[in-house]
Enzyme design. Structure first.
Site, PDB file in Angstrom:
ATOM      1  N   CYS A   2       0.828  -1.198   0.000  1.00 12.48           N
ATOM      2  CA  CYS A   2       0.000   0.000   0.000  1.00 12.48           C
ATOM      3  C   CYS A   2       0.867   1.255   0.000  1.00 12.48           C
ATOM      4  O   CYS A   2       1.937   1.293   0.595  1.00 12.48           O
ATOM      5  CB  CYS A   2      -0.963   0.034   1.174  1.00 12.48           C
ATOM      6  SG  CYS A   2      -2.183  -1.266   1.212  1.00 12.48           S
ATOM      7  N   ARG A  27       6.148  -1.012  -4.049  1.00 16.86           N
ATOM      8  CA  ARG A  27       5.695  -1.533  -2.761  1.00 16.86           C
ATOM      9  C   ARG A  27       4.711  -2.697  -2.917  1.00 16.86           C
ATOM     10  O   ARG A  27       4.438  -3.417  -1.962  1.00 16.86           O
ATOM     11  CB  ARG A  27       5.030  -0.411  -1.947  1.00 16.86           C
ATOM     12  CG  ARG A  27       5.994   0.681  -1.552  1.00 16.86           C
ATOM     13  CD  ARG A  27       5.264   1.847  -0.930  1.00 16.86           C
ATOM     14  NE  ARG A  27       4.756   1.538   0.392  1.00 16.86           N
ATOM     15  CZ  ARG A  27       5.405   1.747   1.522  1.00 16.86           C
ATOM     16  NH1 ARG A  27       6.629   2.254   1.497  1.00 16.86           N
ATOM     17  NH2 ARG A  27       4.853   1.466   2.698  1.00 16.86           N
ATOM     18  N   TRP A  75      -2.934  -2.843  -1.546  1.00 13.88           N
ATOM     19  CA  TRP A  75      -2.604  -4.267  -1.503  1.00 13.88           C
ATOM     20  C   TRP A  75      -3.667  -4.916  -0.638  1.00 13.88           C
ATOM     21  O   TRP A  75      -3.783  -4.617   0.544  1.00 13.88           O
ATOM     22  CB  TRP A  75      -1.208  -4.458  -0.908  1.00 13.88           C
ATOM     23  CG  TRP A  75      -0.685  -5.856  -0.980  1.00 13.88           C
ATOM     24  CD1 TRP A  75      -0.027  -6.425  -2.028  1.00 13.88           C
ATOM     25  CD2 TRP A  75      -0.731  -6.850   0.062  1.00 13.88           C
ATOM     26  NE1 TRP A  75       0.342  -7.723  -1.711  1.00 13.88           N
ATOM     27  CE2 TRP A  75      -0.086  -8.017  -0.436  1.00 13.88           C
ATOM     28  CE3 TRP A  75      -1.256  -6.881   1.348  1.00 13.88           C
ATOM     29  CZ2 TRP A  75       0.048  -9.176   0.314  1.00 13.88           C
ATOM     30  CZ3 TRP A  75      -1.126  -8.039   2.100  1.00 13.88           C
ATOM     31  CH2 TRP A  75      -0.480  -9.166   1.583  1.00 13.88           C
ATOM     32  N   ASN A 101      -3.486   3.019   4.973  1.00 12.21           N
ATOM     33  CA  ASN A 101      -2.603   1.858   5.011  1.00 12.21           C
ATOM     34  C   ASN A 101      -2.736   1.205   6.381  1.00 12.21           C
ATOM     35  O   ASN A 101      -2.812   1.904   7.399  1.00 12.21           O
ATOM     36  CB  ASN A 101      -1.138   2.255   4.815  1.00 12.21           C
ATOM     37  CG  ASN A 101      -0.829   2.674   3.395  1.00 12.21           C
ATOM     38  OD1 ASN A 101      -1.681   2.582   2.508  1.00 12.21           O
ATOM     39  ND2 ASN A 101       0.385   3.145   3.182  1.00 12.21           N
ATOM     40  N   LYS A 484      14.028 -16.403  -3.874  1.00 13.14           N
ATOM     41  CA  LYS A 484      14.110 -15.558  -5.066  1.00 13.14           C
ATOM     42  C   LYS A 484      13.390 -16.200  -6.243  1.00 13.14           C
ATOM     43  O   LYS A 484      12.631 -15.540  -6.969  1.00 13.14           O
ATOM     44  CB  LYS A 484      15.578 -15.310  -5.448  1.00 13.14           C
ATOM     45  CG  LYS A 484      16.317 -14.378  -4.540  1.00 13.14           C
ATOM     46  CD  LYS A 484      15.960 -12.915  -4.728  1.00 13.14           C
ATOM     47  CE  LYS A 484      14.894 -12.469  -3.761  1.00 13.14           C
ATOM     48  NZ  LYS A 484      15.203 -12.472  -2.368  1.00 13.14           N
ATOM     49  N   GLU A 487       9.416 -16.418  -5.696  1.00 12.08           N
ATOM     50  CA  GLU A 487       8.634 -15.191  -5.588  1.00 12.08           C
ATOM     51  C   GLU A 487       8.472 -14.461  -6.914  1.00 12.08           C
ATOM     52  O   GLU A 487       7.488 -13.729  -7.090  1.00 12.08           O
ATOM     53  CB  GLU A 487       9.199 -14.260  -4.507  1.00 12.08           C
ATOM     54  CG  GLU A 487      10.567 -13.688  -4.772  1.00 12.08           C
ATOM     55  CD  GLU A 487      11.061 -12.827  -3.609  1.00 12.08           C
ATOM     56  OE1 GLU A 487      10.234 -12.369  -2.798  1.00 12.08           O
ATOM     57  OE2 GLU A 487      12.282 -12.632  -3.503  1.00 12.08           O
ATOM     58  N   HIS A 503      15.276 -37.621   4.170  1.00 15.64           N
ATOM     59  CA  HIS A 503      14.356 -37.824   5.289  1.00 15.64           C
ATOM     60  C   HIS A 503      12.926 -37.438   4.904  1.00 15.64           C
ATOM     61  O   HIS A 503      12.162 -36.957   5.743  1.00 15.64           O
ATOM     62  CB  HIS A 503      14.817 -37.033   6.514  1.00 15.64           C
ATOM     63  CG  HIS A 503      16.123 -37.520   7.065  1.00 15.64           C
ATOM     64  ND1 HIS A 503      16.263 -38.718   7.705  1.00 15.64           N
ATOM     65  CD2 HIS A 503      17.361 -36.953   7.034  1.00 15.64           C
ATOM     66  CE1 HIS A 503      17.533 -38.887   8.071  1.00 15.64           C
ATOM     67  NE2 HIS A 503      18.213 -37.827   7.667  1.00 15.64           N
TER      68      HIS A 503
END
Length: 603
Positions: A2, A27, A75, A101, A484, A487, A503
């Site tokens: 936001c 942002r 957002w 926000n 990285k 995303e 495992h």
């Protein structure tokens, strides 16, 4: 996460707001809007749109010129991404317009208590707040500031607000709690911004707003009041941002630009922390505070937490001081048993991470000292911690952090070395010289980015899953490399300790699954190669990132050899490039991945 821009002055508010919102795109957001008004009360216009700023730009192209307004990039927290849920929100009568926000925790009870006769048009907590303000204004015959102030007493949660009242044009109101908000101050104008980047082209003079304060702006005056109505005087500070640094230049995406800037950032960090004799130094008070502690706790989130894992090893191995690394969002509500003399280090690129701030607030109440390592001077975590060290890597715009990660590790390396020196321990290597060599090594890797692009295309085309593995320091870098890749390319990627695959997780490896191994540590190299072979025998498509000293002829990416303790600074660079090219090859928006935000300012 936001963004807020508000303006009152003599220039075109539309141009200021739209330029500011564009600067805040980094942002993360899913919708945007602006509200425009003249200081004489005429020209009221509201524009909102789902999607990018470019979509909003089409709607506002024919807007009338006005000299005040507020804008917002949203957002989604309450309600799906949509034009209806986009900010600004207006009260039922249209008198009040609000941007927000943060998260209002008691919005549902506010709605039930005050707004049973109100019709709401969105799913947001923000529309509830703006109507609560109107409720108080109407039922108690209050002016805008008084109604706003009354509403703040019943609101619970985090917020940064910008408010306009059509009946009091020429004034812009603001308030904050936990969420960042600044006043940008000019000769004949004032702004409110959630980040100085939004109006740095207009002014470099900014005034902090503290939690619980209420602000009234006109074009030529700033009034800051406490919750009790006491008027405060606060001098502006000069923001050390260069508007030119916010430009991509010839780069297609900020992320690639910021990867390429890392060698220069390393050199700048070394120069900044050198004294006149060329020796690396850290504030003695910080060093002494660390030496007085019996355990150091590093707090971070996401990439910063991964940097903290590397930093913990630097501090422990150079100083013998035990270090724990904690995820901020967990530490805040599940604090472990602390030692008698703890010292805390907070890592945050923006200095505004809400989860970390929640921890810092608790620690301040307990009376513990803390150090913030951040890229933003004057940020909340910097102001509220006793000590601050700055990264000096320049603005980082891309959502996926690159140079802030390496900057955090470099500053922690210098800090660890300063504590070692204060203890009188022998230096295992010259830290300043080694960081300079690392800058050169980074340049060598970056110069070979075309080769890394070929590897990324071969590994990740049409793939949905991938793994990074390593041991020790390499495991920590694997965690960051996986973050990285996932995303920005949306490839589900996990970073694992090499020995842990067998495992359970190795059951997910099938024909063609990419598995990339970091091999930079002499004592674990053979073991990691063995783990990689285990995945290859099950059909994995494998690759190796290693150093010249440990390389074999078939290894795909070979790095210049640097001190083993500092190899994460070098080995992470090809992982950043692999992620970049995987995203690029898929035609995605590398800088603004879906659902993510650069500065996470809600818990």
């Amino acid at each position: 996460m936001c963004g807020i821009v508000g303006y009152i002055g003599n220039d075109s508010a539309k141009e200021v707001l739209m330029n500011g919102l564009e600067r805040l795109e980094y942002r993360g957001y899913d919708s945007a809007g602006i509200f425009l008004l003249n200081r004489d009360g005429e020209g009221s216009q509201l524009f909102k749109e789902q999607g990018r700023i470019a979509d909003l730009e089409k709607k506002v192209s024919d807007a009338q010129t006005t000299n005040m307004g507020i804008g917002h990039t949203r957002w989604a927290t309450h309600g799906v991404p949509s034009a209806e849920n986009a900010h600004p929100h207006q009260s039922n009568s249209g008198r009040f317009t609000l941007v927000h926000n943060g998260v209002i925790e008691n919005y549902d009870s506010l709605k039930q208590h005050y707004l049973t006769d109100y019709q709401l048009h969105s799913e947001t907590d923000t529309e509830v707040v703006v109507n609560v303000i109107e409720y108080f204004a109407l039922t108690e015959q209050l002016d805008a500031k008084s109604a706003f102030k009354k509403a703040l007493t019943v609101i619970e949660g985090s917020y940064a607000f910008g408010l306009i009242d059509n009946e009091e044009p020429g004034k812009l109101f603001a308030a904050k709690n936990k969420s960042p908000l600044l006043i940008g101050h000019g000769e004949d104008f004032n702004t409110i911004v959630s980040d100085a980047m939004a109006s740095i082209d207009l002014t470099d003079q900014y005034i902090e707003i503290h939690d619980g304060e209420l602000v009234t702006l006109t074009d030529d005056a700033v009034t800051i009041e406490t919750a009790d109505g006491d008027v405060l005087t606060r001098e502006p500070y000069t923001a050390s941002l260069d508007a030119n640094e916010l430009d991509k230049g010839t780069y297609p995406f900020y992320m690639l630009k910021e990867i390429d800037e890392q060698p220069a950032a390393m050199r700048r960090i070394v120069q900044t922390y050198q004294n006149d004799a060329g020796e690396l130094t850290i504030d003695e008070d910080i060093v002494n505070a660390m030496l007085a502690s019996d355990r150091i706790y590093i707090i971070g989130a996401g990439t910063s937490m991964h940097a903290g894992l590397v930093g913990s090893q630097l501090i422990e191995q150079l100083n013998g001081i035990p270090v724990e690394v904690h995820v901020a969002s967990e530490f805040a509500y599940n604090m472990p048993i602390l030692t008698e003399k703890p010292f805390f280090i907070f890592l945050s690129q923006s200095g505004e991470t809400a989860d970390s701030r929640q921890v810092l607030v608790q620690l301040n109440q307990l009376g513990y000292d803390a150090l913030t390592i951040t890229n933003v001077k004057g940020s909340t975590l910097s102001r509220e911690a006793k000590y601050t060290l700055l990264l000096h890597v320049g603005p980082e715009i891309a959502v996926a952090s690159t140079k802030a990660y390496t900057g955090q590790i470099a500053v922690m390396a210098i800090l660890a070395d300063a504590v070692r020196q204060a203890q009188g321990k022998a230096a295992p290597f010259d830290m300043g010289q080694e960081l300079s060599l690392i800058a050169n090594a980074m340049e060598t890797i970056i110069d070979g980015k075309d080769h890394i692009h070929e590897i990324a295309t071969d590994l990740f085309t049409d793939k949905r899953h991938a793994f990074y593995i390593g041991r020790g320091m390499d495991y920590y870098v694997s965690s960051e490399a996986a973050l990285k890749l996932k995303e920005i390319s949306y490839i589900q990627t996990e970073g694992f300790a090499g020995g842990e695959l067998k495992h359970g997780t190795i059951s997910l490896v099938e024909d063609g699954t990419p598995v990339i191994a970091f091999i930079t540590q002499q004592n674990t190299a053979a073991h990691t190669r063995g783990n990689l072979e285990e995945t290859r025998s099950r059909g994995a498509q494998t690759a190796v990132i290693t150093t010249e000293a440990l390389a074999r002829e078939t290894d795909q990416i070979v790095l210049p050899t640097v001190n083993e303790l500092l190899t994460p600074l070098v080995s992470v660079v090809p992982a950043q490039l692999l992620a970049y090219y995987a995203s690029l090859d898929r035609g995605l928006d590398v800088d603004k991945p879906r659902n993510l935000a650069k500065a996470v300012t809600v818990e």
